[in-house]
Design a protein around this motif. Sequence first.
Motif, PDB file in Angstrom:
ATOM      1  N   TYR A  77       0.832  -1.195   0.000  1.00 17.29           N
ATOM      2  CA  TYR A  77       0.000   0.000   0.000  1.00 17.29           C
ATOM      3  C   TYR A  77       0.870   1.250   0.000  1.00 17.29           C
ATOM      4  O   TYR A  77       1.792   1.373   0.815  1.00 17.29           O
ATOM      5  CB  TYR A  77      -0.917   0.001   1.230  1.00 17.29           C
ATOM      6  CG  TYR A  77      -1.840   1.208   1.297  1.00 17.29           C
ATOM      7  CD1 TYR A  77      -2.827   1.403   0.339  1.00 17.29           C
ATOM      8  CD2 TYR A  77      -1.704   2.154   2.312  1.00 17.29           C
ATOM      9  CE1 TYR A  77      -3.659   2.498   0.383  1.00 17.29           C
ATOM     10  CE2 TYR A  77      -2.544   3.257   2.366  1.00 17.29           C
ATOM     11  CZ  TYR A  77      -3.527   3.418   1.394  1.00 17.29           C
ATOM     12  OH  TYR A  77      -4.355   4.520   1.448  1.00 17.29           O
ATOM     13  N   LEU A  78       0.607   2.139  -0.939  1.00 20.72           N
ATOM     14  CA  LEU A  78       1.323   3.403  -1.122  1.00 20.72           C
ATOM     15  C   LEU A  78       2.758   3.220  -1.614  1.00 20.72           C
ATOM     16  O   LEU A  78       3.522   4.184  -1.658  1.00 20.72           O
ATOM     17  CB  LEU A  78       1.310   4.247   0.156  1.00 20.72           C
ATOM     18  CG  LEU A  78      -0.058   4.775   0.591  1.00 20.72           C
ATOM     19  CD1 LEU A  78       0.095   5.695   1.793  1.00 20.72           C
ATOM     20  CD2 LEU A  78      -0.757   5.526  -0.541  1.00 20.72           C
ATOM     21  N   ASP A  79       3.141   1.981  -1.955  1.00 16.02           N
ATOM     22  CA  ASP A  79       4.449   1.788  -2.567  1.00 16.02           C
ATOM     23  C   ASP A  79       4.352   2.236  -4.027  1.00 16.02           C
ATOM     24  O   ASP A  79       3.282   2.223  -4.628  1.00 16.02           O
ATOM     25  CB  ASP A  79       4.854   0.313  -2.501  1.00 16.02           C
ATOM     26  CG  ASP A  79       6.337   0.126  -2.786  1.00 16.02           C
ATOM     27  OD1 ASP A  79       7.065   1.126  -2.753  1.00 16.02           O
ATOM     28  OD2 ASP A  79       6.765  -1.017  -3.048  1.00 16.02           O
ATOM     29  N   LEU A  80       5.492   2.659  -4.594  1.00 16.17           N
ATOM     30  CA  LEU A  80       5.484   3.237  -5.935  1.00 16.17           C
ATOM     31  C   LEU A  80       6.483   2.530  -6.847  1.00 16.17           C
ATOM     32  O   LEU A  80       7.492   1.999  -6.384  1.00 16.17           O
ATOM     33  CB  LEU A  80       5.820   4.729  -5.866  1.00 16.17           C
ATOM     34  CG  LEU A  80       4.856   5.609  -5.070  1.00 16.17           C
ATOM     35  CD1 LEU A  80       5.456   6.986  -4.839  1.00 16.17           C
ATOM     36  CD2 LEU A  80       3.516   5.723  -5.777  1.00 16.17           C
ATOM     37  N   VAL A  81       6.191   2.555  -8.133  1.00 15.33           N
ATOM     38  CA  VAL A  81       7.095   1.980  -9.120  1.00 15.33           C
ATOM     39  C   VAL A  81       7.262   2.998 -10.247  1.00 15.33           C
ATOM     40  O   VAL A  81       6.291   3.585 -10.717  1.00 15.33           O
ATOM     41  CB  VAL A  81       6.549   0.636  -9.657  1.00 15.33           C
ATOM     42  CG1 VAL A  81       5.149   0.809 -10.235  1.00 15.33           C
ATOM     43  CG2 VAL A  81       7.489   0.056 -10.699  1.00 15.33           C
ATOM     44  N   ARG A  82       8.517   3.234 -10.651  1.00 21.32           N
ATOM     45  CA  ARG A  82       8.783   4.189 -11.724  1.00 21.32           C
ATOM     46  C   ARG A  82       8.504   3.518 -13.064  1.00 21.32           C
ATOM     47  O   ARG A  82       9.089   2.488 -13.384  1.00 21.32           O
ATOM     48  CB  ARG A  82      10.231   4.693 -11.660  1.00 21.32           C
ATOM     49  CG  ARG A  82      10.482   5.928 -12.539  1.00 21.32           C
ATOM     50  CD  ARG A  82      11.910   6.430 -12.373  1.00 21.32           C
ATOM     51  NE  ARG A  82      12.219   6.755 -11.002  1.00 21.32           N
ATOM     52  CZ  ARG A  82      11.903   7.900 -10.413  1.00 21.32           C
ATOM     53  NH1 ARG A  82      11.265   8.834 -11.093  1.00 21.32           N
ATOM     54  NH2 ARG A  82      12.226   8.113  -9.144  1.00 21.32           N
ATOM     55  N   TRP A  83       7.607   4.126 -13.839  1.00 18.98           N
ATOM     56  CA  TRP A  83       7.174   3.493 -15.075  1.00 18.98           C
ATOM     57  C   TRP A  83       8.338   3.270 -16.041  1.00 18.98           C
ATOM     58  O   TRP A  83       8.417   2.234 -16.710  1.00 18.98           O
ATOM     59  CB  TRP A  83       6.087   4.326 -15.753  1.00 18.98           C
ATOM     60  CG  TRP A  83       5.661   3.741 -17.063  1.00 18.98           C
ATOM     61  CD1 TRP A  83       5.847   4.263 -18.303  1.00 18.98           C
ATOM     62  CD2 TRP A  83       4.973   2.490 -17.259  1.00 18.98           C
ATOM     63  NE1 TRP A  83       5.325   3.432 -19.264  1.00 18.98           N
ATOM     64  CE2 TRP A  83       4.786   2.334 -18.648  1.00 18.98           C
ATOM     65  CE3 TRP A  83       4.506   1.502 -16.394  1.00 18.98           C
ATOM     66  CZ2 TRP A  83       4.153   1.215 -19.192  1.00 18.98           C
ATOM     67  CZ3 TRP A  83       3.878   0.388 -16.940  1.00 18.98           C
ATOM     68  CH2 TRP A  83       3.706   0.257 -18.316  1.00 18.98           C
ATOM     69  N   LYS A  84       9.255   4.201 -16.102  1.00 24.54           N
ATOM     70  CA  LYS A  84      10.383   4.098 -17.035  1.00 24.54           C
ATOM     71  C   LYS A  84      11.236   2.866 -16.737  1.00 24.54           C
ATOM     72  O   LYS A  84      11.894   2.333 -17.640  1.00 24.54           O
ATOM     73  CB  LYS A  84      11.244   5.362 -16.971  1.00 24.54           C
ATOM     74  CG  LYS A  84      12.178   5.537 -18.161  1.00 24.54           C
ATOM     75  CD  LYS A  84      12.818   6.901 -18.147  1.00 24.54           C
ATOM     76  CE  LYS A  84      13.699   7.115 -19.383  1.00 24.54           C
ATOM     77  NZ  LYS A  84      12.915   7.078 -20.630  1.00 24.54           N
ATOM     78  N   ASP A  85      11.229   2.398 -15.480  1.00 23.29           N
ATOM     79  CA  ASP A  85      12.041   1.244 -15.097  1.00 23.29           C
ATOM     80  C   ASP A  85      11.426  -0.077 -15.537  1.00 23.29           C
ATOM     81  O   ASP A  85      12.133  -1.091 -15.598  1.00 23.29           O
ATOM     82  CB  ASP A  85      12.234   1.212 -13.574  1.00 23.29           C
ATOM     83  CG  ASP A  85      13.095   2.368 -13.078  1.00 23.29           C
ATOM     84  OD1 ASP A  85      13.813   2.981 -13.901  1.00 23.29           O
ATOM     85  OD2 ASP A  85      13.034   2.661 -11.864  1.00 23.29           O
ATOM     86  N   ILE A  86      10.137  -0.095 -15.812  1.00 19.40           N
ATOM     87  CA  ILE A  86       9.483  -1.369 -16.133  1.00 19.40           C
ATOM     88  C   ILE A  86       8.758  -1.355 -17.483  1.00 19.40           C
ATOM     89  O   ILE A  86       8.244  -2.391 -17.910  1.00 19.40           O
ATOM     90  CB  ILE A  86       8.469  -1.771 -15.040  1.00 19.40           C
ATOM     91  CG1 ILE A  86       7.273  -0.814 -15.031  1.00 19.40           C
ATOM     92  CG2 ILE A  86       9.121  -1.814 -13.676  1.00 19.40           C
ATOM     93  CD1 ILE A  86       6.119  -1.310 -14.180  1.00 19.40           C
TER      94      ILE A  86
END
Length: 226
Positions: A77-86
């Motif tokens: 919950y509320l963790d984030l992922v950088r779109w450019k990395d995936i």
Amino acid sequence: PNAAAEASLESHEEAPSHPLFKDLGLLTMPLAKDVLSPITSCNQLYCQAAIANLLLVDRLKEWASASGGLFQSTDVYLDLVRWKDIEHDASLYHKVKWTPMKRHARAIEKLMRSYNNDPSRLLDIARGGIVFDSFSGLLKCLKLITADDSVAVERVKNRYGADHDAQRTGGYRDVSVNLRLVSQQAQALGAELHIVEVRLYYEAYFRHKSIERHTRYVRSRNAAGR
């Protein structure tokens, strides 16, 4: 028919249209707003929103990739992922938690409380958001959105501005952009007049969100009848 009528007919025939509409014998006139005939059906609104939501996700990916944006992760919950990395690894797409369409119950609540039962005023059935770890990234994304020929920006609300009364929103802040998707694909699917909402968050504020804080916000909203 006169020359003007022939030109109008030719323009209409060249307009983008999904084959399904042609099979059903339905004609559409893309980008033809009729302010005297606003949408009155929630069913129609949600049908448009379902199409617009799919198209919006593609734009969110493009904007996030170009501005270093992050999306909420499905892992924590509320963790984030950088779109450019995936973005180049389809096996990791499941890590992104895309914003669902607004629940019917909340939409009806807004209609009754704030919009005098007027569905045309619901501008956030289809929606999405991007998070940024810097205001420069957020500003870059906003510039990308406003310069994107495939969308038409209708309204921008800057809740980070000094003139925003954060007490009314329980300290909540973001940049809210209402826009229409006006690409050839959106026009062919009859969704180019549907208004969606894109929210741009600064990470420090985004991480202040919690179930408890949201509950307080809902209580405040309910007390104010919004």
